[in-house]
Design a protein around this motif. Structure first.
Motif, PDB file in Angstrom:
ATOM      1  N   TRP A 374      34.856  -9.701   2.786  1.00 25.13           N
ATOM      2  CA  TRP A 374      34.940  -8.509   2.347  1.00 25.13           C
ATOM      3  C   TRP A 374      36.355  -7.893   2.306  1.00 25.13           C
ATOM      4  CZ3 TRP A 374      35.496  -3.756   4.927  1.00 25.13           C
ATOM      5  CH2 TRP A 374      35.145  -2.591   4.251  1.00 25.13           C
ATOM      6  N   TRP A 375      36.925  -8.160   3.599  1.00 34.51           N
ATOM      7  CA  TRP A 375      38.138  -7.439   3.554  1.00 34.51           C
ATOM      8  C   TRP A 375      39.334  -7.970   2.652  1.00 34.51           C
ATOM      9  CZ3 TRP A 375      42.638  -9.612   5.784  1.00 34.51           C
ATOM     10  CH2 TRP A 375      43.681  -8.515   6.072  1.00 34.51           C
ATOM     11  N   LEU A 376      39.107  -9.361   2.765  1.00 38.06           N
ATOM     12  CA  LEU A 376      40.238 -10.061   1.956  1.00 38.06           C
ATOM     13  C   LEU A 376      39.998  -9.674   0.418  1.00 38.06           C
ATOM     14  CD1 LEU A 376      40.026 -13.620   3.474  1.00 38.06           C
ATOM     15  CD2 LEU A 376      42.056 -12.210   3.511  1.00 38.06           C
ATOM     16  N   ILE A 377      38.840  -9.416  -0.082  1.00 39.06           N
ATOM     17  CA  ILE A 377      38.504  -9.165  -1.372  1.00 39.06           C
ATOM     18  C   ILE A 377      38.713  -7.629  -1.884  1.00 39.06           C
ATOM     19  CG2 ILE A 377      36.544  -9.203  -3.157  1.00 39.06           C
ATOM     20  CD1 ILE A 377      35.327 -11.386  -1.381  1.00 39.06           C
ATOM     21  N   THR A 395      40.510 -12.690  -5.081  1.00 38.29           N
ATOM     22  CA  THR A 395      39.414 -12.893  -5.875  1.00 38.29           C
ATOM     23  C   THR A 395      38.392 -13.516  -4.769  1.00 38.29           C
ATOM     24  OG1 THR A 395      39.671 -15.134  -6.509  1.00 38.29           O
ATOM     25  CG2 THR A 395      40.422 -13.601  -8.050  1.00 38.29           C
ATOM     26  N   ARG A 396      37.092 -13.498  -5.206  1.00 41.93           N
ATOM     27  CA  ARG A 396      36.144 -14.042  -4.469  1.00 41.93           C
ATOM     28  C   ARG A 396      36.346 -15.881  -4.379  1.00 41.93           C
ATOM     29  NH1 ARG A 396      30.429 -10.648  -4.835  1.00 41.93           N
ATOM     30  NH2 ARG A 396      31.323  -8.747  -5.719  1.00 41.93           N
ATOM     31  N   GLU A 397      36.564 -16.202  -5.226  1.00 37.66           N
ATOM     32  CA  GLU A 397      37.046 -17.767  -5.086  1.00 37.66           C
ATOM     33  C   GLU A 397      38.188 -18.040  -4.380  1.00 37.66           C
ATOM     34  OE1 GLU A 397      36.574 -16.028  -7.764  1.00 37.66           O
ATOM     35  OE2 GLU A 397      35.050 -16.950  -9.179  1.00 37.66           O
ATOM     36  N   TYR A 435      26.999 -15.058  -3.220  1.00 35.22           N
ATOM     37  CA  TYR A 435      28.073 -14.576  -2.901  1.00 35.22           C
ATOM     38  C   TYR A 435      29.135 -14.219  -4.226  1.00 35.22           C
ATOM     39  CZ  TYR A 435      33.299 -14.987  -1.358  1.00 35.22           C
ATOM     40  OH  TYR A 435      34.781 -14.871  -1.395  1.00 35.22           O
ATOM     41  N   PHE A 436      28.879 -14.620  -5.197  1.00 33.62           N
ATOM     42  CA  PHE A 436      29.639 -14.567  -6.246  1.00 33.62           C
ATOM     43  C   PHE A 436      29.270 -13.560  -7.217  1.00 33.62           C
ATOM     44  CE2 PHE A 436      30.556 -18.975  -5.325  1.00 33.62           C
ATOM     45  CZ  PHE A 436      31.996 -19.074  -5.183  1.00 33.62           C
ATOM     46  N   THR A 437      28.060 -12.964  -6.941  1.00 34.63           N
ATOM     47  CA  THR A 437      27.810 -11.918  -7.848  1.00 34.63           C
ATOM     48  C   THR A 437      26.961 -10.571  -7.135  1.00 34.63           C
ATOM     49  OG1 THR A 437      25.135 -12.928  -8.078  1.00 34.63           O
ATOM     50  CG2 THR A 437      26.828 -13.387  -9.597  1.00 34.63           C
ATOM     51  N   VAL A 438      26.788 -10.736  -5.737  1.00 28.31           N
ATOM     52  CA  VAL A 438      26.361  -9.581  -5.041  1.00 28.31           C
ATOM     53  C   VAL A 438      27.633  -8.599  -5.236  1.00 28.31           C
ATOM     54  CG1 VAL A 438      27.305 -10.174  -2.814  1.00 28.31           C
ATOM     55  CG2 VAL A 438      25.236  -8.798  -2.899  1.00 28.31           C
ATOM     56  N   PRO A 439      26.957  -7.238  -5.008  1.00 28.41           N
ATOM     57  CA  PRO A 439      27.839  -6.094  -5.248  1.00 28.41           C
ATOM     58  C   PRO A 439      28.871  -6.141  -3.956  1.00 28.41           C
ATOM     59  CG  PRO A 439      25.675  -5.118  -5.634  1.00 28.41           C
ATOM     60  CD  PRO A 439      25.607  -6.579  -5.501  1.00 28.41           C
ATOM     61  N   GLU A 440      30.042  -5.630  -4.106  1.00 27.55           N
ATOM     62  CA  GLU A 440      31.046  -5.799  -3.150  1.00 27.55           C
ATOM     63  C   GLU A 440      30.600  -5.382  -1.883  1.00 27.55           C
ATOM     64  OE1 GLU A 440      34.615  -4.034  -4.300  1.00 27.55           O
ATOM     65  OE2 GLU A 440      35.518  -6.111  -5.300  1.00 27.55           O
ATOM     66  N   GLN A 441      29.786  -4.020  -1.835  1.00 26.92           N
ATOM     67  CA  GLN A 441      29.484  -3.476  -0.646  1.00 26.92           C
ATOM     68  C   GLN A 441      28.428  -4.190   0.052  1.00 26.92           C
ATOM     69  OE1 GLN A 441      28.855  -2.187  -3.604  1.00 26.92           O
ATOM     70  NE2 GLN A 441      26.918  -1.333  -3.962  1.00 26.92           N
ATOM     71  N   ARG A 442      27.781  -5.042  -0.485  1.00 28.98           N
ATOM     72  CA  ARG A 442      26.794  -5.883   0.152  1.00 28.98           C
ATOM     73  C   ARG A 442      27.167  -7.321   0.630  1.00 28.98           C
ATOM     74  NH1 ARG A 442      22.391  -4.849  -3.583  1.00 28.98           N
ATOM     75  NH2 ARG A 442      22.111  -7.019  -3.765  1.00 28.98           N
TER      76      ARG A 442
END
Length: 462
Positions: A374-377, A395-397, A435-442
């Motif tokens: 989360w911190w990296l993204i 990016t998440r990837e 992981y690729f679609t969940v809202p960032e806060q989750r």
């Protein structure tokens, strides 16, 4: 490894949102353990994560556990003791500050407030906790592996650390010998005593070949504490590596290179990195380093010039999320706006520097890999502020690549670990959310539903 030996006897405040919930955990632990049992939260959390923005007070800890000694340590910044813990450790109005530590006192009465600072003070208290038996430490290490599997981890690289003498590894070795180790572990080995670094690390290298072990447990390299005179801690205070320290570092790193050992060294400030790279470049003239995968941990303030030097050596960087808690403190030390490019992720990627990612756990940060991702993204910290500039967010990837394949590069296992491809080891996880679609806060709330190591389930949420 250090955390494993005490894991079962400690509480953890990762993800705890406020003081009532934190104190509720203390109260619950007091209810299920005999009076006089130590209750400890040793690092991995910070007051910035709480809605109240502060650590608990001595009085609050007294109310939660009036018959138990309680010790809660926020990273390496401050610890708070309740009244029972102060009595057990002999910290009263007459007690002197321990070497390397400070006891906070009421200015009117001289009585300790319950707050202490510094490694010397922390060690004084922790040394008063009754030691576990070897069998208890072995079971505790197994419990840590179980909890890490529940987060989706199939393996870790342990960076070594303060106080990690050879005997500290015995619980892990016992678990491994018994066939009970379910988490793949790769170990960096650290110096433990200032002034003895070369002798201690040379002893490790004399008796252990690099990458010795089996698929579950291997010795990997030397680090993260290579030389105390080169260790700039969090880089928030004036620090300079002396010529004598660089000379010692050269001797250690050259011996490691000659014997085929990778070196990982802690370095936050660009001035520290500059001196370390000068040392490595001198060694590279005699023993090529490109194939040895030397790495820097943190590299928060690395300059473009030193990125180019790092690239020329074939060296990499291990990123971690210690600033998820420390960003505000670091910005006060380094200046307004300084955290916009800490770490300079876009520049690291543009220079094609090999990148691994991790947590800096378990005392200097949380052990939760999803908080690190989360911190990296997002570039956000636990206090809710976004400080890192957009171009330096992954990016998440990219973040997942660093955490998996990038960390496999660190342990020379990029062909067998870190990717879901035919021929790789069957280490994988089924997650609670995508992981690729969940809202960032989750993202920090992701957990494992099923964790598999070597084709064998090691965690099943059912």
């Amino acid at each position: 490894v250090r955390a494993g030996s005490t894991w079962a006897g400690e509480l953890r405040w990762t993800g705890v949102p406020d003081l009532p919930a934190a104190l509720g955990g203390i109260r619950a632990a007091a209810g299920r353990t005999p009076p006089g049992t130590w209750l400890r939260v040793v690092g991995g959390w910070h007051p910035s994560q709480f809605a109240e923005g502060r650590e608990p007070t001595r009085a609050e800890l007294d109310a939660a556990a009036p018959e138990h000694p309680v010790y809660v340590q926020a990273l390496y910044e401050v610890a708070v003791l309740n009244s029972v813990a102060l009595h057990v450790t002999g910290i009263d109005a007459t007690a002197a500050d321990p070497p390397g530590g400070q006891i906070d006192r009421d200015p009117a009465t001289g009585e300790p407030t319950g707050r202490i600072f510094g490694m010397g003070a922390f060690d004084r208290v922790l040394s008063a906790v009754p030691p576990a038996t070897p069998e208890e430490e072995r079971r505790s290490t197994a419990a840590m592996c179980t909890d890490l599997h529940a987060l989706g981890l199939t393996g870790i690289v342990d960076a070594g650390g303060f106080g990690m003498s050879p005997q500290r590894y015995e619980p892990l070795f016992a678990l491994w010998r018994d066939g009970g180790l379910s988490l793949r572990m790769r170990l960096f080995l650290s110096a433990t005593d200032p002034g003895q670094e070369y002798a201690q690390l040379a002893t490790w290298m004399r008796h252990t070949p690099p990458r010795f072990g089996d698929p579950m447990l291997q010795f990997l390299g030397i680090g993260e504490v290579v030389h105390f005179g080169c260790h700039d801690f969090e880089g928030l205070e004036d620090f300079a590596i002396s010529d004598d320290a660089v000379s010692d570092l050269y001797d250690i790193c050259r011996r490691a290179a000659e014997r085929g050992w990778p070196v990982n060294i802690h370095a936050v400030l660009d001035e520290s990195i500059d001196r370390i790279l000068t040392c490595w470049e001198a060694i590279d003239k005699h023993v090529p380093l490109r194939q040895l995968r030397f790495t820097l941990s943190h590299a928060d303030r690395i300059s473009i010039r030193n990125l180019r030097r790092l690239k020329a050596l074939g060296a990499g960087v291990v990123l971690d999320d210690h600033h998820v808690f420390k960003a505000a403190h670091a910005e006060r030390a380094w200046g307004s706006g300084s955290m916009a490019d800490v770490p300079p992720i876009a520049d690291l990627l543009a220079a094609d520097i090999p990148l691994a990612a991790g947590t800096d756990a378990t005392r200097a940060c949380s052990h939760d890999p999803w908080l690190a991702l989360w911190w990296l993204i997002t570039g956000r910290s636990a206090d809710g502020l976004t400080r890192r500039a957009g171009r330096h967010r992954m990016t998440r990837e990219q973040a997942l690549e660093c955490y998996t394949a990038g960390s496999a590069w660190l342990s020379f296992e990029e062909t067998t670990r870190g990717r879901l491809v035919p021929g790789a080891w069957a280490d994988f996880v089924v997650l609670s959310e995508d992981y690729f679609t969940v809202p960032e806060q989750r993202l920090p709330a992701i957990r494992s539903k099923l964790t598999v190591v070597g084709g064998e389930p090691v965690h099943d949420a059912r």
